[in-house]
Enzyme design. Structure first.
Site: not given
Ligand code: GRF
Length: 189
Positions: A110, A112, A12-14
């Site tokens: 999303n 990617h 969940g870094t994003n």
């Molecule tokens: C990211 O590399 C995103 O592009 C892909 O899954 C990964 C998720 O990373 N869809 P995080 O859980 O947000 O760190």
């Protein structure tokens, strides 16, 4: 202010980065992240998200069909009784059914870790590494009924020449964490 939710499966870094921007940064007073849903009991991101005072739900998908699992997600969303304007997928490792996608048509996005026109599916950074690419892309796109096939919103180029796979992932994720909130911000404008 628009109401959004985030769906995650992992670290969940994003998600945390988007939430921080809604609290202290570029998305402040623009997006209200109402809650985060994980389909994975072991998703470590959930703890970090709780620390940011965001409501979280874990709705395991293991051993459930897509239909069964999505029914639970929709039930949860209904119980929360808030109209959701945007669903942000951030490392959500499930493919959404056409039924779900159509319920939120053009409202699901999303990120990617590759150029979706060149590579769809899992492990985008590994694909770039194995193909010895000098640069790769990160794509933010709308989610449609296919896998990573929705309309592209934005792409970001990353130089990965001479990097190890771990270095590519580290660099790419760091860029994703900035890029995703920026693109969401542009989308709102
Ligand atoms: C990211 O590399 C995103 O592009 C892909 O899954 C990964 C998720 O990373 N869809 P995080 O859980 O947000 O760190």
């Amino acid at each position: 202010m628009i109401n959004a939710i985030i769906l995650i499966s992992g670290v969940g870094t994003n998600a945390t980065s988007i939430i921080k921007e809604t609290k202290f940064g570029i998305l402040k007073n623009k997006i209200n992240i109402r809650y985060v849903i994980s389909n994975n009991k072991k998703a470590s991101g959930i703890e970090k998200i709780k620390e940011l005072n965001i409501k979280t739900f874990t709705i395991p998908s293991k051993n459930l069909t897509r239909k069964e699992h999505e029914k639970l997600i929709l039930k949860c969303m209904k119980e929360q009784n808030t109209n959701i304007d945007l669903i942000i997928l951030a490392g959500y490792m499930r493919i959404l059914s056409p039924h779900f996608v159509n319920l939120y048509k053009d409202k699901i996005i999303n990120i990617h870790p590759a150029d979706t026109e060149k590579y769809k599916g899992l492990n985008g950074y590994k694909w770039a590494y194995k193909n010895k690419l000098e640069h790769t892309f990160i794509t933010v796109h709308f989610v449609d009924e296919g896998v990573d096939s929705g309309k592209i919103i934005a792409k970001k180029k990353i130089n990965i020449n001479n990097l190890t796979l771990n270095q590519i992932i580290k660099k790419g994720k760091k860029i994703e964490n900035k890029f995703y909130p920026q693109i969401i911000n542009q989308l709102l404008d």
